[in-house]
Design an enzyme around this catalytic site. Structure first.
Site, mmCIF file in Angstrom:
data_model
loop_
_atom_site.group_PDB
_atom_site.id
_atom_site.type_symbol
_atom_site.label_atom_id
_atom_site.label_comp_id
_atom_site.label_asym_id
_atom_site.label_seq_id
_atom_site.Cartn_x
_atom_site.Cartn_y
_atom_site.Cartn_z
ATOM 1 N N GLY A 80 -55.843 -31.926 -8.767
ATOM 2 C CA GLY A 80 -56.722 -30.775 -8.602
ATOM 3 C C GLY A 80 -58.171 -31.180 -8.800
ATOM 4 O O GLY A 80 -58.814 -31.753 -7.919
ATOM 5 N N GLY A 81 -58.694 -30.908 -9.985
ATOM 6 C CA GLY A 81 -60.116 -31.115 -10.275
ATOM 7 C C GLY A 81 -60.675 -32.462 -9.831
ATOM 8 O O GLY A 81 -61.749 -32.528 -9.235
ATOM 9 N N ASN A 89 -55.767 -31.138 -4.120
ATOM 10 C CA ASN A 89 -55.774 -29.676 -3.998
ATOM 11 C C ASN A 89 -57.138 -29.155 -4.458
ATOM 12 O O ASN A 89 -57.420 -29.135 -5.648
ATOM 13 C CB ASN A 89 -54.640 -29.110 -4.870
ATOM 14 C CG ASN A 89 -54.659 -27.598 -4.951
ATOM 15 O OD1 ASN A 89 -55.352 -26.922 -4.200
ATOM 16 N ND2 ASN A 89 -53.873 -27.060 -5.875
ATOM 17 N N TRP A 90 -57.954 -28.741 -3.491
ATOM 18 C CA TRP A 90 -59.308 -28.286 -3.839
ATOM 19 C C TRP A 90 -59.321 -26.875 -4.423
ATOM 20 O O TRP A 90 -60.337 -26.427 -4.929
ATOM 21 C CB TRP A 90 -60.205 -28.335 -2.601
ATOM 22 C CG TRP A 90 -60.662 -29.711 -2.235
ATOM 23 C CD1 TRP A 90 -60.165 -30.903 -2.693
ATOM 24 C CD2 TRP A 90 -61.724 -30.042 -1.334
ATOM 25 N NE1 TRP A 90 -60.851 -31.948 -2.125
ATOM 26 C CE2 TRP A 90 -61.810 -31.456 -1.281
ATOM 27 C CE3 TRP A 90 -62.608 -29.298 -0.541
ATOM 28 C CZ2 TRP A 90 -62.747 -32.122 -0.497
ATOM 29 C CZ3 TRP A 90 -63.540 -29.952 0.252
ATOM 30 C CH2 TRP A 90 -63.605 -31.360 0.267
ATOM 31 N N LYS A 91 -58.196 -26.160 -4.296
ATOM 32 C CA LYS A 91 -58.135 -24.768 -4.789
ATOM 33 C C LYS A 91 -59.278 -23.954 -4.158
ATOM 34 O O LYS A 91 -59.653 -24.225 -3.028
ATOM 35 C CB LYS A 91 -58.152 -24.745 -6.320
ATOM 36 C CG LYS A 91 -57.110 -25.700 -6.911
ATOM 37 C CD LYS A 91 -56.896 -25.533 -8.381
ATOM 38 C CE LYS A 91 -55.831 -26.536 -8.831
ATOM 39 N NZ LYS A 91 -55.443 -26.371 -10.217
ATOM 40 N N GLU A 121 -50.463 -21.328 -9.787
ATOM 41 C CA GLU A 121 -51.519 -20.309 -9.703
ATOM 42 C C GLU A 121 -51.121 -19.200 -8.729
ATOM 43 O O GLU A 121 -51.474 -18.034 -8.923
ATOM 44 C CB GLU A 121 -52.850 -20.978 -9.320
ATOM 45 C CG GLU A 121 -53.399 -21.778 -10.500
ATOM 46 C CD GLU A 121 -54.276 -22.958 -10.133
ATOM 47 O OE1 GLU A 121 -54.745 -23.044 -8.988
ATOM 48 O OE2 GLU A 121 -54.470 -23.827 -11.013
ATOM 49 N N SER A 171 -53.777 -32.544 -14.462
ATOM 50 C CA SER A 171 -54.778 -33.362 -15.155
ATOM 51 C C SER A 171 -54.684 -34.856 -14.838
ATOM 52 O O SER A 171 -54.959 -35.692 -15.707
ATOM 53 C CB SER A 171 -54.733 -33.122 -16.666
ATOM 54 O OG SER A 171 -55.090 -31.779 -16.961
ATOM 55 N N GLU A 199 -45.368 -30.022 -11.719
ATOM 56 C CA GLU A 199 -46.650 -29.721 -12.362
ATOM 57 C C GLU A 199 -46.417 -28.832 -13.586
ATOM 58 O O GLU A 199 -46.269 -27.607 -13.450
ATOM 59 C CB GLU A 199 -47.572 -28.981 -11.389
ATOM 60 C CG GLU A 199 -47.924 -29.768 -10.152
ATOM 61 C CD GLU A 199 -49.250 -29.290 -9.570
ATOM 62 O OE1 GLU A 199 -50.181 -30.108 -9.510
ATOM 63 O OE2 GLU A 199 -49.363 -28.114 -9.201
ATOM 64 N N HIS A 212 -47.337 -23.070 -5.839
ATOM 65 C CA HIS A 212 -48.227 -23.542 -6.913
ATOM 66 C C HIS A 212 -48.213 -22.512 -8.042
ATOM 67 O O HIS A 212 -48.152 -21.305 -7.788
ATOM 68 C CB HIS A 212 -49.646 -23.745 -6.374
ATOM 69 C CG HIS A 212 -50.525 -24.452 -7.356
ATOM 70 N ND1 HIS A 212 -51.103 -23.807 -8.427
ATOM 71 C CD2 HIS A 212 -50.901 -25.748 -7.457
ATOM 72 C CE1 HIS A 212 -51.798 -24.691 -9.133
ATOM 73 N NE2 HIS A 212 -51.690 -25.870 -8.576
ATOM 74 N N GLY A 262 -55.391 -28.405 -15.168
ATOM 75 C CA GLY A 262 -56.773 -28.063 -15.471
ATOM 76 C C GLY A 262 -57.117 -28.082 -16.948
ATOM 77 O O GLY A 262 -58.178 -27.594 -17.353
#
Ligand code: PGA
Length: 249
Positions: free
Chosen positions: A231-232, A9-11, A97, A210, A165, A95, A171
């Site tokens: 993610g990251g 997931n590049w967000k 976010e 993470s 999640e 998600h 993150g």
């Protein structure tokens, strides 16, 4: 035998120059670096079409959200049909976010899951507790009602992926213990089977929050963890491939 899924997931990250990362992931997958894992990248919608070209058919693509409606007067929104039209096969829905920043309720997420199915996309439905909820001992309740209310009738292993999640792990570099992950995934599995029958034993349940190369082996070995939502660490092809490399025989 469930085929694991490793999803990136590049967000809200990535410009045209980032397409090289998609290409590098595709090359890694083609050379066998990720074993039998299915690989998917969720770039921003602006890069989706170009990413399908760079993915060379060996990496699946998905959107990070979709509207509930197929079309209409909804300025700025993107429908599931539009994502499918560009070559997406998945869409991340619910998600944390989106839930936190855009007020997405379980009811809204439920309508979006139906939209994804209408367009032939497989939703990755995200659920997870906040730090406060975990501290209050409410994790299993929260995950249970999110799952119950966000998931419409008609789910099966062929049309659904779940991602657990914990919000506090996203993150932050923090992760639950493997025991905690095992407990929550077992409860999710049981509630899917209770609702949908034995076929739900094959629904993929991803862990997200993470995940990085240094902890992937431990987290992905937990029972009922059928892959990761990253993610990251998915922004960098080397790290993303290294995470999925856990599935290399
Ligand atoms: P993270 O994000 O890997 O950067 O924690 C996970 C996610 O939000 O899907």
């Amino acid at each position: 035998m469930i085929r694991p899924l490793v999803a990136g997931n590049w967000k809200m990250n990535g410009l045209k120059a980032s397409l090289g990362e998609v290409l590098a992931v595709a090359e890694g997958v083609a050379s066998g670096a990720t074993g039998d894992a299915e690989m998917a990248i969720f770039p921003p919608a602006t890069l989706l079409y170009a990413a399908t070209v760079a993915a060379k058919g060996v990496v699946a693509l998905g959107g990070q959200d979709c509207a509930a409606d197929a079309d209409g007067a909804h300025t700025g929104d993107i429908s599931a049909e539009m994502l499918a039209d560009l070559g997406a096969s998945f869409v991340i829905l619910g998600h944390s976010e989106r839930r936190a920043d855009h007020g997405e309720t379980n009811e809204i997420v439920n309508a979006k899951v139906k939209a994804a199915w209408r367009a032939g996309l497989t939703p990755i439905l995200c659920i997870g507790e906040t730090q406060e909820e975990r501290d209050g001992g409410q994790t299993l309740d929260v995950v249970g009602w999110q799952l119950r209310d966000s998931l419409p009738e008609g789910a099966s292993a062929a049309n659904l992926v779940i991602a657990y999640e914990p919000v506090w792990a996203i993150g932050t570099g923090l992760t639950p213990t493997v025991e905690d992950v095992a407990e929550v995934h077992a409860v999710i599995r049981q509630s899917l089977v209770d609702r949908l029958g034995e076929g739900a034993a094959a629904i993929r349940i991803l862990y997200g929050g993470s995940v990085k190369p240094s902890n992937a082996a431990e987290l992905l070995a937990v029972p009922n963890v059928n892959g990761a939502l990253v993610g990251g660490a998915s922004l960098n092809a080397v790290d993303f491939l290294s995470i999925a490399g856990v599935y290399k025989a």
